[in-house]
Design an enzyme around this catalytic site. Structure first.
Site, PDB file in Angstrom:
ATOM      1  N   ARG A 180     -62.017  -6.127 -15.277  1.00  0.00           N
ATOM      2  CA  ARG A 180     -62.149  -7.528 -14.850  1.00  0.00           C
ATOM      3  C   ARG A 180     -62.582  -7.583 -13.383  1.00  0.00           C
ATOM      4  NH1 ARG A 180     -56.722 -10.563 -15.043  1.00  0.00           N
ATOM      5  NH2 ARG A 180     -56.378  -8.469 -14.300  1.00  0.00           N
ATOM      6  N   ARG A 241     -54.137  -2.368 -27.214  1.00  0.00           N
ATOM      7  CA  ARG A 241     -53.388  -3.248 -28.102  1.00  0.00           C
ATOM      8  C   ARG A 241     -54.250  -3.572 -29.308  1.00  0.00           C
ATOM      9  NH1 ARG A 241     -49.312  -2.249 -26.152  1.00  0.00           N
ATOM     10  NH2 ARG A 241     -47.661  -3.580 -25.341  1.00  0.00           N
ATOM     11  N   GLU A 270     -50.321  -4.667 -36.606  1.00  0.00           N
ATOM     12  CA  GLU A 270     -49.478  -3.489 -36.856  1.00  0.00           C
ATOM     13  C   GLU A 270     -48.021  -3.902 -37.087  1.00  0.00           C
ATOM     14  OE1 GLU A 270     -50.364  -1.575 -32.979  1.00  0.00           O
ATOM     15  OE2 GLU A 270     -48.229  -1.694 -32.570  1.00  0.00           O
ATOM     16  N   HIS A 288     -48.773   3.846 -32.675  1.00  0.00           N
ATOM     17  CA  HIS A 288     -48.432   3.240 -31.372  1.00  0.00           C
ATOM     18  C   HIS A 288     -47.433   4.131 -30.605  1.00  0.00           C
ATOM     19  CE1 HIS A 288     -48.078  -0.887 -29.166  1.00  0.00           C
ATOM     20  NE2 HIS A 288     -47.930   0.111 -28.310  1.00  0.00           N
TER      21      HIS A 288
HETATM   22  C1  DGY Z   1     -46.367  -0.505 -23.722  1.00  0.00           C
HETATM   23  O1  DGY Z   1     -45.478  -0.181 -22.945  1.00  0.00           O
HETATM   24  O2  DGY Z   1     -47.083  -1.494 -23.547  1.00  0.00           O
HETATM   25  C2  DGY Z   1     -46.524   0.354 -24.944  1.00  0.00           C
HETATM   26  O3  DGY Z   1     -47.672   0.017 -25.646  1.00  0.00           O
HETATM   27  C3  DGY Z   1     -45.312   0.208 -25.831  1.00  0.00           C
HETATM   28  O4  DGY Z   1     -45.242  -1.107 -26.294  1.00  0.00           O
END
Ligand code: DGY
Length: 328
Positions: A180, A241, A270, A288
């Site tokens: 950004r 994410r 997820e 994850h």
């Molecule tokens: C974070 O800390 O954001 C990791 O993805 C675990 O949620």
């Protein structure tokens, strides 16, 4: 009846850390690790002074509707897209996350996923387990893409992105990034990274890794149009994410070999994984786990507890997100 402050620990944590917490607080724990429904979460938050939560708990106006005593929601996570920050702020509740303590473990895993994806590590293992390995071969054993001396494109150049860039230097990689905002020159120099537009990054990188936070603007940062810009030999890794990548578009592109392979630690919706991704061999899947070492997960809990204690004691939590709520 205990007059200790009441605290909710919304998901299972290491038992010794729970025992420690019980020394200071009246703890309502969830060691069964069942994810609360929105209704259950609203009920659990109604009667507590503080809560340790994770990315699985959506904290919004509805969750806080009856939370009259709540001072803080302390995320055990650096990402906080599970928080509706304006709604939490309106409710006069502090929100915190766990930056820094997971940077290196997450950058390590980003690199692991880059390597596994480019060098077909999990596909090779499956190939052996399926009984395919009858001889060493120059041409038929799984051939991958080199990481060393290739160009790595990092989208999202916060602490974790910079950690990945520094690791890439050891592999003699050229590092380009898009963010950004551009980094100060000294930071660019420290990680040997050159700022480019998103389009140039997608066109020129041999390997693309996503490390940006999820926001409404970042939804589907990578979709069919962006994948079409990438080299057919390129790999794409998402440790950021779910929702940053259009998983359906990615599955289609991988099926049609529009890019070489992908490595995914996070998914849209997820723990569900797009069914088409599950059918493909040119994608490495992980549940994850980028921050998942015991040392780091303990450090994340410790920092979340520090935030929680501070808020309950009327002090400023060290990683407070909505500073305007703190009245010192
Ligand atoms: C974070 O800390 O954001 C990791 O993805 C675990 O949620």
């Amino acid at each position: 009846m205990s007059n200790k402050p009441k605290v909710l620990v919304a998901r299972a944590i290491f038992p010794d850390l729970l025992v420690k917490l019980e020394g200071s607080f009246d703890v309502r724990s969830n060691q069964a690790d069942q994810v609360f429904t929105p209704e259950e979460l609203q009920k659990e938050l109604a009667n507590v002074d503080g809560a340790l939560v994770t990315g699985s708990e959506r904290i919004d106006a509805a969750a806080l509707a009856n939370a009259k005593n709540l001072k803080i929601v302390a995320n055990i996570s650096v990402g906080y897209n599970n928080f509706d920050v304006p709604a939490i702020t309106t409710a006069g509740v502090m929100a915190s996350n766990t930056p820094d303590v997971l940077t290196d473990s997450t950058a390590d895993f980003g690199f692991a996923l880059l390597m596994a994806t480019a060098r077909r590590v999990t596909e090779s293992e499956r190939w052996i387990r399926d009984g395919n390995w009858d001889k060493w071969s120059i041409v038929t054993n799984p051939l991958g893409m080199d990481l060393h001396h290739s160009t790595l494109g990092i989208i999202g150049m916060g602490r974790i992105g910079q950690g990945i860039a520094k690791r890439a230097l050891g592999f003699g990689m050229k590092v380009i990034y898009h963010n950004r905002s551009r980094l100060p020159e000294a930071d660019e120099k420290a990680c040997g990274a050159t700022y480019v537009s998103k389009e140039e990054l997608l066109r020129t990188a041999d390997h693309v890794i996503l490390v940006l936070p999820y926001t409404a603007e970042n939804h589907h940062t990578i979709g069919a149009k962006e994948i079409a810009l990438m080299k057919p030999t390129a790999t794409l890794v998402n440790i950021a994410r779910g929702g940053i990548v259009d998983d359906a578009a990615l599955a289609q592109a991988l099926k049609e070999k529009k890019i070489f392979a992908a490595g995914l630690d996070v998914f849209e919706g997820e723990p569900k994984v797009h069914p088409e991704l599950l059918k493909l061999s040119n994608v490495v899947l992980a549940p994850h786990i980028a921050s998942a070492t015991e040392k780091t997960r303990r450090a994340m809990i410790d920092l979340a507890v520090e935030n929680l204690r501070a808020a309950i004691d009327g002090k400023q939590p060290p990683s407070l997100i909505n500073k305007e709520v703190f009245k010192g």
